[in-house]
Scaffold this active site. Structure first.
Site, PDB file in Angstrom:
ATOM      1  N   CYS A  99      15.638   9.027  26.793  1.00 24.12           N
ATOM      2  CA  CYS A  99      15.237   7.665  26.423  1.00 24.12           C
ATOM      3  C   CYS A  99      15.178   7.477  24.903  1.00 24.12           C
ATOM      4  O   CYS A  99      16.197   7.511  24.237  1.00 24.12           O
ATOM      5  CB  CYS A  99      13.918   7.308  27.106  1.00 24.12           C
ATOM      6  N   HIS A 100      13.991   7.304  24.321  1.00 24.55           N
ATOM      7  CA  HIS A 100      13.893   7.191  22.864  1.00 24.55           C
ATOM      8  C   HIS A 100      13.894   8.554  22.168  1.00 24.55           C
ATOM      9  O   HIS A 100      14.098   8.633  20.957  1.00 24.55           O
ATOM     10  CB  HIS A 100      12.614   6.442  22.468  1.00 24.55           C
TER      11      HIS A 100
END
Length: 226
Positions: A133-134
């Site tokens: 994800c991030h």
């Protein structure tokens, strides 16, 4: 198998009054996949102790089978509350490294010297480096022994510009992850928003979004089994 999971210590969402941290599902799903394969798991964070959980990841609509399991698991909660300081861990003690996402890493782990040194040490030792994800933001400043960015020329993914726009934070985050991975020479790939996508390129494994966390964990376990 000895796996190091590194979590953010950052809890403030930019200049807003909102809290952030790590996304609980992106920790819980891989944690239990690793645990169920009898992996020896160590948790670490820049500050040590309890890393901040993004409040939005605790909302009812964000719950998954893994988060429900975590919420009932007092032992796992105690382990999470006592992460080791990142400065105290060493690459030689582990077989792989995994970074759960959430917005927090965009502020601290992206430039944390201990984290960058760890990633570079794992990479130079030929050990798997994984993030979802991030969290692929942690790769942005990590370099090979030749001084090239690790992501340069590599197939990678991460939270997309369109997903960041959809959650209303494109103007809040310090940078858009998709843009920065491309700027470092990463060959960015993505699925439709919110669909699962895990990409493995050699010893590098990245996942696009929360739905991809278990797929990244599976890819890492497969790599370690070889």
């Amino acid at each position: 198998m000895k796996i190091l999971m590194v979590l953010t210590s950052h809890d403030k969402l930019g200049d807003t009054d909102h809290k952030t941290g790590f996304w609980i599902e992106e920790f819980a799903a891989p944690y239990y996949r690793f645990l169920d394969e009898n992996a020896d798991i160590t948790l670490a964070s820049p500050a040590g102790g309890q890393p901040p959980i993004d409040p939005n990841s605790e909302l009812e609509q964000s719950q998954t089978e893994a988060t429900v399991r975590f919420n009932r698991d007092e032992q796992a909660q105690a382990v999470l509350a006592n992460t080791r300081k990142l400065s105290d861990v060493n690459e030689q003690d582990y077989d792989a490294i995994f970074y759960p996402g959430g917005h927090g890493p965009l502020w601290d782990l992206v430039s944390d010297s201990d984290s960058i040194s760890l990633i570079e040490a794992f990479w130079q030792a030929g050990k798997p480096v994984s993030a979802v994800c991030h969290a692929p933001a942690v790769l942005l400043n990590a370099k090979t022994a030749d001084g090239e960015y690790i992501v340069s020329g590599k197939a990678v993914t991460g939270f997309t510009n369109s997903e960041e726009t959809a959650v209303g934070l494109a103007e809040v985050v310090p940078f858009l992850l998709e843009d920065e991975l491309k700027a470092r020479g990463g060959q960015f790939e993505s699925a439709q928003d919110w669909n699962s996508l895990a990409i493995q390129d050699g010893m590098l494994i990245t996942g696009q979004n929360p739905a991809s966390s278990e797929a990244v964990a599976e890819a890492l376990l497969s790599l370690l089994a070889k």
